[in-house]
Structure formats: C-alpha cells, structure tokens
Design a protein around this motif. Structure first.
Motif, PDB file in Angstrom:
ATOM      1  N   LEU A  82       0.710  -1.274  -0.157  1.00  0.00           N
ATOM      2  CA  LEU A  82       0.030   0.031  -0.097  1.00  0.00           C
ATOM      3  C   LEU A  82       1.015   1.113  -0.051  1.00  0.00           C
ATOM      4  O   LEU A  82       0.775   2.152  -0.547  1.00  0.00           O
ATOM      5  CB  LEU A  82      -1.040   0.114   1.221  1.00  0.00           C
ATOM      6  N   ALA A  83       1.856   1.343   0.818  1.00  0.00           N
ATOM      7  CA  ALA A  83       2.830   2.603   0.967  1.00  0.00           C
ATOM      8  C   ALA A  83       3.323   2.588  -0.592  1.00  0.00           C
ATOM      9  O   ALA A  83       3.845   3.722  -0.960  1.00  0.00           O
ATOM     10  CB  ALA A  83       3.889   2.209   2.065  1.00  0.00           C
ATOM     11  N   ILE A  84       3.846   1.394  -0.867  1.00  0.00           N
ATOM     12  CA  ILE A  84       4.415   1.486  -2.541  1.00  0.00           C
ATOM     13  C   ILE A  84       3.629   2.300  -3.375  1.00  0.00           C
ATOM     14  O   ILE A  84       4.020   3.155  -4.323  1.00  0.00           O
ATOM     15  CB  ILE A  84       5.023   0.102  -3.004  1.00  0.00           C
ATOM     16  N   TRP A  85       2.369   1.802  -3.207  1.00  0.00           N
ATOM     17  CA  TRP A  85       1.451   2.314  -4.183  1.00  0.00           C
ATOM     18  C   TRP A  85       1.248   3.838  -3.982  1.00  0.00           C
ATOM     19  O   TRP A  85       1.268   4.779  -4.810  1.00  0.00           O
ATOM     20  CB  TRP A  85       0.110   1.530  -3.973  1.00  0.00           C
ATOM     21  N   MET A  86       1.232   4.235  -2.764  1.00  0.00           N
ATOM     22  CA  MET A  86       1.175   5.623  -2.520  1.00  0.00           C
ATOM     23  C   MET A  86       2.107   6.555  -3.035  1.00  0.00           C
ATOM     24  O   MET A  86       1.953   7.766  -3.492  1.00  0.00           O
ATOM     25  CB  MET A  86       0.965   5.917  -0.967  1.00  0.00           C
TER      26      MET A  86
END
Ligand code: ADP
Ligand code: ZN
Ligand code: ZN
Length: 731
Positions: A82-86
């Motif tokens: 999720l953090a990578i996507w953000m």
C-alpha cells in the motif's frame, strides 16, 4: 541473509534504499522490522522492505545491520505494498508514505509497570514481620495490584516488599499496560431492518461472504438508517472472523455515532481520534495488531490500522473534505487509499452519504461503484424547507439579520419549548471593518487578508496566523470616526438573538468557543439535555447531531460558502445546506428549515430547498463538463512560495516553462490546460508570498510526470514548491 532497508529520512527528495547483511546473532528480522543501520559514520533508523539470500554487490562492501529495534514488525507485506502504491500514485518518497502507516507513538514504546501478586500455594511463614503481614492481607483483599499503589497505600518501603518476594511468598513482575481506560458502555441490540435497509444489507453481506473486492456507494438521505446498515455489516464481518474499519470525518463532531459503535460491539472497538496522546495511540495500535480489536472507528489515518484480514471498509459522509490530507506529503485522499487497501485485501469498500461527492456519483452512474439507495427517512418525513430572499426584506425596510419569517418562527419555537439551530458558516462578529470616509480596511501585516472583528475580546484577529490588535474606533488613516463593522459572523448572531429574545438560553459552537479540551462535548450535551433553546454554530453543527427536540433550523446567510472563489463552492453549499437541514425534525415532531439568501435562484439553493440531489447533480455535472473540471479532468495545484516576492515570481515563471515542455513532450492524446502563474487568492500568508499554477489534464499520468519534474528541481534558497494532485481546495 541480506536486507534492503529504506532509510527514514525526510529532508531528501529521493529515498535511499541500501542493502545490509543480517548478522547471525539477529534472528528476528522480518519485512517490516524497524532497524538501526550504519550510514557513513553514524547510525540511521530504517525499515526492512526486502529480504534475500543472494546479492549482486561484492560482500565486503555490505555493512551489517546494527540492531532490530522492536520485538514486533511495524507493517506487513500488504501494508508495504500500500505504501509503495502511495509513493507512485501521489509522487512522494516511500519513507514518507510509510510514515503514515507507522504509529506515531512507536518511539515511546510499550509502557511497562511493576505489579505484585500473591504466589499460589505460598506457606504461612512464621518468620514474617507485622509489616509484611499487612502486605499479605492487602493482597488477599485486592488481588494483583500495582507495586506503586501497594507502597503508597500501606506507606511501606520497597525493601519490605522485596524481602517478602525473596522468600517466594509474593511475586513482583513487569507487565504491559494500556494507557487507555475502557469506558463503560450500555449494550444495545440490533434493530430489525426496514425493507430498504434489508436489501442493502443483503447485497453487501453477499460480497463480504464471497471474499471479493467490491465497491459500493450508499446514497441515503439523512436519517435513512445508514449507520444501522454499517453496524449490521460489521457484525457479519465479526461472524466471519474478519475486521472492519469505519472512517468518520471528525470524531469530536460525531459523539453520538461513535457511541452507537461502542454500544453495539464494546471492547472489540478501538476509537482512533486526534485527542489521543502518542502513547495512547500506540497502545491502541498494539491492541489492534494483537488481534484484540475487530473494529476500528477513526479519522483519516485509521485507514492504516494494522489489521491483517479486513472484510469491510466504510467511509461515512464520504463527501467530506477532511478525507483529503492536504497539509503535507503525501497529500493523499483516503477514499483512494481505502480502495487500494480493499483491492489488496479482497475486501468491500462502502462509501456512504446523503450528498455524495460529484465525482463519486459520477463513478456510480458509470458502474465504477455499485449504487445503493435509501430513499426514506425512518419513521419521519424530511423537513419542510423555505427560502427567504434577503434583498426583498431590505426593500421592505427590514435591515435586521433575521427575516420576518425566521424571526416569527424562532419566537413560536421558544413559546412551544422546542429547540432551534441557527447556522452561519463564518465565525467572529463581523467579517471586516471599514472606514466609511476613506475606505480603509485593517489587514493583517503578515497575510493579505482583512482582520475579523471579535466583540467578546474587543480585538481584530487574523484567521490565518492569529495576529491581533485592539479594535479601532477611529480610522488610523484619515482620523474619521465613521468606522463601520460589516458582514456577520456567529458572534454577531449570538448578540442579536440575545437582544431580540432576551429570555432565551443561547449557546454558540465555533472554533472560538471550542478551543479547550472537551468544550465541544460540553456544549453539545448542554443543548441535547435541553439546557438551551437556541444553538448557534458554524459547520461544526452540520453533522452527527441527532436531537429530537430540534424542530427549527435557520440558515442565516447561505451565500457565505457560495461566494468562495473555488469551482466546488456550489457543491459545498448544497452539501452544507442539506446536512444542516437534516438536523431538523429528527424526533416525533415535524421539522422546518429556513434558508436566508441574496441568491434565491442559484441552483445550489433551489435544489437544497427541494432536497433534490439528482437535479443538483445534473446541473453541476453539466457545468463541470463545460469548464472541464473534475471528474472530467484531474487538477494539479502548484504553489511557489518564499519571503522575497521577486524570487517567487521568477521561480513561478521558470516552473511554468518546465511544465509546458513536460506536457508537450507527452505522447498521450489528452486535454491539457495550464492556468497561471498568478498570485494565489491569498497572496501572502505568514510573510510568505505565494504564486500559483493550476494544471488541468484529462490524463492523470501527465500530471504525475510534472510532479516527477518538480521533485527533482534545484531551488533558490528560501523558495519552496508544494504541489497537490487532485486537490479539494484551491485557495
Ligand atoms: P443515518 O445514518 O442515515 O443518518 P441513522 O442510522 O442515524 O441514519 O438512523 C436514523 C434514526 O433511525 C436513528 O435514530 C436510528 O436509531 C433509527 N433507525 C435506524 N434503523 C432503524 C430500524 N431498522 N428500525 C428502527 N429505527 C431505526
Ligand atoms: Zn478613514
Ligand atoms: Zn495573518
């Protein structure tokens, strides 16, 4: 083994991800561990984001990890994704998006205390002293206690306790404590759903049961029973062993909603709000991570709750602006993050509103969300809404802030002993002060904005930086005494109400009266318990209030939000009016709403009067398409700021050129338009000049390319560039 570690650094534009060796004596390293690693000659904190057996670089060059800092991981692989996507979607660093996920109190660590308890099967030992005997009796009466309490209550020394422990009679040990006290709650049972509710519940339950990623928009008028729907869906998740997250716009504004979650699910609920200390927040985070919690209710950042088996994410009042984080990087919109998290978790996303955001409804009509509707208020009618044209009042010789109709209705309500809410979305006494002779308006010396008059402290205040001076009675420019106070705020409304209805009991709720902790709840409870007849307030009172005795809502001036220079002002006005109107008539008595305005024919006001979302939507979407605003385009708002105006203007001009080149290089066929550079609506805030460039593009990817360029710019000293992709606010 080797680990890739992202360093926790914020002053950089680009992440540093370095590879380290995992020494043999470290055996608890996992993805998501917080670690200390050597960098040059010092040590830096970071997070392990990848583990591998082999590496490409020569082993001699790889330094060892110094230490693993906690005995738990701070995120799992799903949250890492999720953090990578953000990072990629909002164009920030991974260390910045990870910062959203990591609990702010982690540095405080787990709080441990010493506890004392009687050992089972201890022998009554003849050799104990009278003081020690007192301790035994105390423990027999009280069970396990805190060492500090024992010492204090019996007024004994630690050594007395310790010698008893050495004999094996009692045990002194460390235990983890939770800094939050569980409050008492009354248990409530579920209601029998109405036909409409049942349809919605069954549809969503079905998706939860199938473990699929699904998105719903629940469009339900105020009081149609959305919250009850949420509760029953959460219950379904609990039955299935799944977790739920419920996002609300602001906890302090919705005490009644929160109560309903706690009274249904008790200790399975954790409430995450901004009033928690870092330590308390961390304790809740631990409870969630340990699986003690099944439901998290919270504001925006509760979306990052460390659950591992999510079934449902609910976003209540999905149209609210607080769901966008617009102060610092990453400037994320929690609706998008929630959608991504649901996709990763194969969970159901449920957005709920009585006035869906235009973009959301547009998506629903195009089947990107499944649309669900609740059309009827439970057990009651929607209130009757009247619009009063204030120009006509003026023409008829009424220059009061109350129309004749509103005045009459307030009076009747007072006589009947029913309660009234008066709404005005501007605080203070009057919005500005002006000299009638020379036109002088006192302004803030740090920000380009006029000062607002606050009568209760006789001061003129800047609402941006807090600068204040004493009220002026004589014009400092021309010496005239004809200084006038123009425009109205909530404080002025309060004064007028007290003048016209001297015996009424009046409360006011706005930023100025709710500065202290608990003030908001106190005012709310006083009003709810009938200790006041009239409540005056800003948008703070527009949601969550469910008070049966409120039968009249008056909107003092709807034009305040309508005249904000932003393409969303029409939508904001419609939403606010509908929400405020929804406060009336929630009990057995019918409600009335009176909206005062100078713009009777404006479609936001007409649709609010008719309580007709669809016609508002149809009008608004047409206008968005003509002017190419979202949902037909994406926006990128770029603000260049700095203390020296010339530097800011020069920088803005060169940024413009860069953008122009970037966009023209793009091979994608798209609609693009660059607005500006021009001075921002408020050109100076806290002595920083601000210039703005807004880009509209039908391709979000092009705007992301522009962000990449901005992220690598070398800037003059003192100059800052900030950007907001898909901003909700352009000022
Ligand atoms: P919303 O969230 O849409 O504003 P609520 O869930 O707050 O609506 O419901 C409005 C009122 O109706 C509340 O007082 C609630 O307790 C009541 N209510 C909701 N569902 C039912 C039901 N199925 N039967 C009886 N009362 C209900
Ligand atoms: Zn003057
Ligand atoms: Zn200021």
């Amino acid at each position: 083994m080797f680990a890739d570690v992202v360093l926790n650094e914020f002053s950089r534009n680009i992440d540093r991800i370095l590879t380290y060796r995992v020494p043999d004596d470290i055996n608890n390293l996992k993805i998501g561990s917080r670690v200390l690693v050597p960098v040059n000659k010092s040590f830096v904190e970071g997070y392990a984001i990848n583990l591998s057996e082999k590496i490409e670089i020569p082993i001699e060059k790889v330094k060892p990890i110094m230490r693993v800092l906690d005995d738990f991981t701070v995120f799992d692989e799903k949250l890492l994704n999720l953090a990578i996507w953000m990072r990629d979607y909002y164009k920030c660093n991974l260390s910045e998006s990870l910062q959203c996920i990591i609990p702010s109190g982690i540095k405080n660590g787990i709080k441990k205390v010493k506890k004392v308890t009687l050992n089972k099967g201890y022998l009554d030992d003849a050799s104990i002293t009278p003081r020690q005997f007192e301790i035994l009796n105390y423990l027999k009466d009280n069970g396990t206690v805190l060492l500090s309490d024992l010492v204090k209550d019996l007024n004994i020394s630690y050594s007395t306790v310790n010698s008893l422990a050495r004999k094996g009679i009692i045990c002194v040990y460390y235990d983890e404590v939770n800094r939050l006290k569980m409050s008492d709650y009354k248990k409530t049972d579920k209601l029998i759903p109405t036909k409409e509710q049942e349809f919605v519940i069954n549809e969503v339950k079905h998706s939860i049961g199938r473990n699929v990623f699904e998105k719903y928009l629940l469009f339900g008028v105020t009081g149609s029973g959305k919250t009850e729907v949420y509760l029953q869906l959460i219950e379904k998740c609990i039955e299935e062993g799944k977790e739920s997250i419920v996002l609300v716009p602001e906890i302090s504004l919705t005490p009644q909603t929160i109560e309903r979650f706690i009274s249904r699910f008790g200790n399975l609920v954790a409430v995450l709000h901004s009033g928690l200390s870092d330590g308390e927040r961390f304790d809740e985070w631990r409870r969630i991570k340990n699986g003690e919690v099944k439901v998290v209710v919270g504001v925006r950042n509760a979306i990052f709750a460390p659950f591992s088996n999510i079934g449902l994410i609910i976003i209540d009042e999905e149209h609210e602006n607080t769901y966008k984080q617009s102060d610092f990087k990453p400037k994320y919109n929690v609706k998008e993050v929630a959608e991504k998290r649901c996709e990763i978790e194969k969970a159901v996303l449920l957005l709920g509103s009585a006035t869906p955001q235009i973009e959301s409804y547009y998506k629903a009509l195009r089947n990107e969300y499944k649309l669900l509707k609740l059309k009827e208020r439970i057990g009651l009618e929607l209130p009757e809404v009247d619009v009063v044209n204030m120009s006509r009042e003026l023409a008829d010789g009424n220059n009061s802030i109350f129309s004749r109709k509103l005045y009459k209705e307030i009076r009747e309500n007072l006589m009947k002993g029913e309660q009234t809410i008066l709404f005005l979305n501007r605080r203070g006494y009057s919005s500005f002060v002006m000299c009638r002779d020379c036109g002088y308006v006192p302004e803030c010396p740090n920000c380009d904005i006029s000062l607002t008059f606050h009568a209760d402290e006789s001061k003129l205040r800047c609402h941006y930086c807090g600068y204040n001076i004493n009220t002026v009675y004589v014009c400092p420019k021309c010496g005239s005494r004809r200084v006038r106070y123009l425009g109205i705020g909530t404080e002025r409304v309060e004064k007028e109400v007290k003048k016209l209805f001297p015996r009424s009991r009046v409360l006011r709720m706005d930023i100025d009266t709710t500065k202290t902790k608990g003030a908001h709840e106190k005012i709310f409870n006083e009003f709810k318990n009938g200790h006041a007849d009239i409540l005056i307030g800003t948008q703070m009172i527009s949601k969550g209030f469910d008070i049966p005795n409120v039968t009249l809502v008056g909107v003092i001036l709807a034009d305040v939000t309508l005249n904000i220079p932003d393409f969303r002002s029409g939508e904001r006005t419609f939403q606010l009016l509908t929400q405020v109107a929804g406060r009336a008539g929630r009990g057995s008595k019918p409600g009335r709403v009176i909206i005062q305005t100078y713009e009777e024919d404006n479609y936001s006001i007409v649709s609010a009067k008719n309580q007709d979302y669809e016609s508002f939507y149809n009008e608004e979407i047409r206008y968005r398409e003509i002017y190419m605003y979202p949902p037909f385009t994406h926006l990128l708002n770029i603000v260049v700021s700095g203390p020296i105006k010339n530097d800011v203007v020069t920088c803005a001009a060169s940024v413009y050129n860069l953008i122009y080149k970037t966009i023209n290089k793009s091979v994608k066929k798209s609609y693009n338009k660059i607005l500006g550079p021009s001075s921002a609506p408020i050109e100076r805030i806290k002595n920083n000049y601000r210039w703005q460039i807004i880009i509209k593009s039908s391709e979000r990817g092009i705007l992301q390319d522009v962000c990449d360029v901005l992220n690598t710019l070398k800037l003059h000293k003192g100059i800052k560039i900030s950007f907001d992709l898909d901003p909700l606010n352009l000022i």
